[in-house]
Design a protein around this motif. Structure first.
Motif, short mmCIF file in Angstrom:
data_model
loop_
_atom_site.label_atom_id
_atom_site.label_comp_id
_atom_site.label_asym_id
_atom_site.label_seq_id
_atom_site.Cartn_x
_atom_site.Cartn_y
_atom_site.Cartn_z
N ILE A 31 -29.25 -0.40 19.09
CA ILE A 31 -28.88 -1.80 19.32
C ILE A 31 -27.93 -2.33 18.24
CG2 ILE A 31 -30.89 -2.83 18.16
CD1 ILE A 31 -31.02 -4.84 20.54
N GLU A 32 -28.04 -1.81 17.02
CA GLU A 32 -27.18 -2.32 15.95
C GLU A 32 -25.75 -1.79 16.03
OE1 GLU A 32 -28.82 -2.81 11.93
OE2 GLU A 32 -30.71 -2.07 12.76
N SER A 33 -25.52 -0.83 16.92
CA SER A 33 -24.17 -0.27 17.01
C SER A 33 -23.26 -1.11 17.91
CB SER A 33 -24.23 1.16 17.55
OG SER A 33 -24.65 1.16 18.90
N PHE A 34 -23.83 -2.06 18.64
CA PHE A 34 -23.00 -2.90 19.52
C PHE A 34 -22.60 -4.18 18.79
CE2 PHE A 34 -26.24 -0.83 22.31
CZ PHE A 34 -25.38 0.05 22.97
N PRO A 35 -21.43 -4.76 19.13
CA PRO A 35 -21.14 -6.10 18.60
C PRO A 35 -22.23 -7.04 19.10
CG PRO A 35 -19.33 -5.29 19.99
CD PRO A 35 -20.41 -4.27 20.06
N VAL A 36 -22.87 -7.79 18.20
CA VAL A 36 -24.01 -8.59 18.63
C VAL A 36 -23.59 -9.67 19.63
CG1 VAL A 36 -23.85 -9.90 16.48
CG2 VAL A 36 -25.93 -10.06 17.85
N LEU A 37 -22.42 -10.26 19.38
CA LEU A 37 -21.87 -11.22 20.36
C LEU A 37 -20.88 -10.46 21.23
CD1 LEU A 37 -21.39 -14.14 21.41
CD2 LEU A 37 -19.58 -14.33 19.69
N SER A 38 -21.08 -10.54 22.54
CA SER A 38 -20.16 -9.84 23.45
C SER A 38 -18.72 -10.25 23.16
CB SER A 38 -20.51 -10.18 24.90
OG SER A 38 -19.48 -9.72 25.75
N GLN A 39 -17.80 -9.27 23.17
CA GLN A 39 -16.41 -9.54 22.82
C GLN A 39 -15.50 -9.53 24.05
OE1 GLN A 39 -15.51 -9.97 19.29
NE2 GLN A 39 -17.75 -10.17 19.21
N VAL A 40 -16.08 -9.54 25.25
CA VAL A 40 -15.24 -9.50 26.46
C VAL A 40 -14.58 -10.85 26.71
CG1 VAL A 40 -16.68 -7.71 27.52
CG2 VAL A 40 -17.13 -10.15 28.03
N LYS A 41 -13.54 -10.83 27.56
CA LYS A 41 -12.86 -12.07 27.95
C LYS A 41 -13.36 -12.49 29.34
CE LYS A 41 -10.12 -12.11 24.34
NZ LYS A 41 -11.25 -12.06 23.41
N HIS A 77 -26.45 -9.49 22.42
CA HIS A 77 -27.71 -8.78 22.18
C HIS A 77 -28.73 -9.67 21.47
CE1 HIS A 77 -25.85 -5.07 23.63
NE2 HIS A 77 -24.77 -5.56 23.05
N TRP A 78 -29.47 -10.42 22.28
CA TRP A 78 -30.47 -11.36 21.77
C TRP A 78 -31.54 -10.67 20.94
CZ3 TRP A 78 -31.36 -16.78 22.99
CH2 TRP A 78 -30.31 -17.38 23.68
N GLN A 79 -31.82 -9.40 21.20
CA GLN A 79 -32.88 -8.70 20.46
C GLN A 79 -32.34 -7.98 19.23
OE1 GLN A 79 -35.87 -9.52 21.45
NE2 GLN A 79 -34.86 -10.60 23.13
N SER A 80 -31.05 -8.10 18.96
CA SER A 80 -30.47 -7.45 17.79
C SER A 80 -30.99 -8.11 16.50
CB SER A 80 -28.94 -7.57 17.85
OG SER A 80 -28.38 -7.31 16.57
N PRO A 81 -31.17 -7.31 15.45
CA PRO A 81 -31.57 -7.92 14.17
C PRO A 81 -30.46 -8.78 13.56
CG PRO A 81 -31.15 -5.57 13.92
CD PRO A 81 -31.10 -5.85 15.38
N ASP A 82 -29.24 -8.67 14.10
CA ASP A 82 -28.12 -9.47 13.59
C ASP A 82 -27.91 -10.75 14.40
OD1 ASP A 82 -27.48 -7.56 11.58
OD2 ASP A 82 -26.64 -6.29 13.16
#
Lengths: 434, 434
Positions: A31-41, A77-82
């Protein structure tokens, strides 16, 4: 899915369920490998998906690939530690298992009989939680008044709506329903926008929602002076103050309104007092935080979101009231097809069968007192008490009618034939004693 | 659970998740062995459970034993092949896997940015489903008007409520909000009680809900004559007819109202026309049933329950409208903390920290034009665009404030420290160019 359509085959469910568990566990590992806030347009997904639903099924691995390539980039990712935005919306292994079990049973608990455990577990666990929060006894279903209790809502917004409706109808029963335009609601400018939406839905006139100003001098809590002045001024103007909403842990800055004193004001003016502790309520279970809800005994209703900070999956918002009859009066209807323990053999089909629902009744012996009403009622009771099949009923043109709705994925011809046998047997037994 | 508290540990989730999958698959293998209708008596569960929440955790096997011994006897088995009551509420392996995935992500999709995939997938799939139903283009988000589209509700009752509110506010904008008492709603006596409840919530006067009689001569469908007469009579009495609710597949007997003709009446009197196809809508995907919704182009809104007969877990009720602006006007609010892509380094804490929320802002250089509003907005944008952490914001006393909410189960000290570094770096970069 691979192979033929088996909408709810236990072994396919087992195999695919295991693969989904691994997929989700792997997601949490990475889960920590994804950008925590989605970066799509905006609009990204329409470019990746077909314009119409595919006609052919995909194998599960292709579904997983789609999720990884097309869906996860669009997930925040709401469940991300970040994740430090809004408020936490915590899951947990226990919460996840509960969701799985609930999805597995897939019951619809709209009345006691449709799954007694659903209704009873809700009441019992909400009493447990009320005790953990040291809510006064009058909020318990087992309290001395016998009138309190808790109920699960989707969100704190829904909780505010239902208590506002209960309060609106309670005061309108007293002052007359044409006085809607005079009803006034009080809250601070830090109150969640859910209150404004609830007022819109309930038809409270927008100019009668008092959004009272707060500032840093009171740490963004509602000022008692400001509330009292607003109420006095509205009373002089011939308006009807009827609802105060206080917050313990506001959305903007986690401010806490002075609930003891607000409760006294509400009582003095015979107003409904709601406390929205959506976020901070969970913390108040800890003894060192409990003082933030001192005075809760003066509230008519109190809500918190277990899905925020109590390790329960979204959505699970908990609402307690001191008098559930206000809610029931405001929100209940009592149609025939939901009555139960309410309760053929010449069954007659009484309405044309268009889809998968067959409506029929047992034709009564001649000169039957109520034209077979009781008889068919008894037949329904007997059939359902057998535990072998479950039918419901309705009333059409004054006749008691049995409803046989076909369509569960596991239902085969043999189940229909068995159902027919059960109906025949019970009807024969009944008619013997008739 | 066994061992120490690991609220969301991937390997514990994996292990327990597999065991839950087996439990559920075993349930489906044995589903026919249970009485389909629960045979317990009211109050059965309180006798089996403790009065307060247990202080100590149970191992998973004990939880399974409790479910088998205490919960399953109180379950009415909606997924049983012997279930013929109410309407089907079908699950499927695909539906179950979807629920698992959704519970695994546990996101809260209240705005686009909180998970773009959630919003966009909903819009796209509802367009797919609209095409399967051959709904006219104006119900599509990609339709020629650009104003239509679908949205998922919890239940058909919720769908009726939101369109009734939209219709109420639309007519009140025209005739003035004090005319609420004159608004009249039309439906048959076979219409789901959800309409009555929606009227109660919306404040429609109870005497203004026309529950029009049906009988076997029309197969329990609404009679056009009866509707027309009721409207004429209400108009003569100075009332305002504004809403017709038709049903395709009524709850009692699956009757079908004459929707083409009702649409024409609604149009002639400028009324909102809603079609509730909660149960039968799914069938209308089949070409041989599609004719039951011929005339749907005359409706303002159309709803069906995917969770009834479309192999989707409860709850998933689908609602399409021709003009989504009516819904938006009726139900939206626009608070600061939900605005986004909207947007320290001398951060100052601007409100006391009471729970787990820290509110702060970067103090701007002297003589900054807007006292750091843009600066802090830019900082939020920069931090969130990094994809490393996600914060939200609010406005307090006119200042743009960053909100740092701590509390995800996976968050450790190191994540907070990293977040602090990210904030420092982005703030330093920003201030260089300032």
């Amino acid at each position: 899915m691979e192979g033929s359509l088996k909408p709810m085959d236990a072994e396919q469910l087992r195999e695919y369920g295991h693969r989904m568990v691994d997929f989700i566990a792997d997601y949490y590992k990475s889960i920590e490998s994804f950008p925590v806030l989605s970066q799509v347009k905006p609009g990204y997904l329409a470019e990746l998906l077909p314009e119409s639903a595919p006609n052919d099924p995909e194998c599960l691995q292709d579904v997983f690939d789609d999720i990884l390539q097309k869906i996860i980039p669009g997930i925040t990712h709401w469940q991300s530690p970040d994740y430090f935005a809004y408020f936490p919306s915590n899951s947990s292994t226990a919460g996840f298992l509960g969701e799985m079990l609930s999805a597995g049973f897939n019951i619809v608990g709209f009345s006691w009989v449709t799954s007694p455990a659903a209704t009873e577990l809700e009441v019992i666990v909400l009493d447990w939680l009320a005790k953990m929060l040291k809510l006064p006894n009058q909020f318990l279903s087992t309290g001395p008044s016998g009138k309190g209790g808790g109920v699960i809502q989707g969100t704190a917004s829904e909780a505010i709506l239902v208590v506002l409706l209960a309060a609106r109808d309670k005061i309108l029963r007293k002052v007359g329903k044409k006085s809607l335009e005079k009803l006034v609601v009080y809250a601070s400018d830090q109150t969640h926008s859910a209150l404004q939406k609830a007022c819109q839905i309930a038809g409270i006139f927008p100019e009668n929602l008092r959004v009272l100003k707060t500032d840093l001098t009171s740490n963004y809590a509602l000022s008692l002076e400001v509330v009292s002045e607003a109420i006095s001024s509205d009373l002089s103007a011939g308006l009807i103050p009827f609802f105060i909403c206080a917050t313990v842990g506001t959305t903007s800055s986690a401010a806490v309104d002075p609930i003891s004193e607000l409760g006294k004001i509400a009582k003095a003016f015979n107003m409904w007092f709601h406390i929205d502790a959506a976020y901070a309520g969970s913390a108040c279970i800890c003894p060192e935080y409990r003082h933030y809800i001192d005075g809760v005994e003066g509230a008519d209703s109190f809500g918190m979101n277990a899905h925020k900070w109590f390790l329960t999956n979204f959505d699970c918002s908990v609402l307690w009231v001191q008098d559930r009859s206000d809610l029931i009066q405001s929100l209940s209807t009592n149609p025939e097809y939901l009555k139960n323990k309410a309760s053929l053999f010449f069954p007659s089909v009484v309405a044309p069968r268009t889809f998968s629902l067959v409506c029929f009744r047992l034709i009564p012996p001649p000169n039957d007192q109520d034209n077979g009403y009781k008889l068919n009622h008894s037949l329904l009771d007997a059939v359902n008490s057998s535990g072998k099949i479950f039918l419901s009923h309705t009333v059409l043109s004054g006749n008691f009618i049995l409803r046989f709705a076909v369509g569960a994925p596991l239902t085969e011809d043999r189940h229909i034939k068995t159902a027919w046998q059960v109906l025949q047997e019970q009807a024969t037994t009944l008619l013997k004693d008739y």
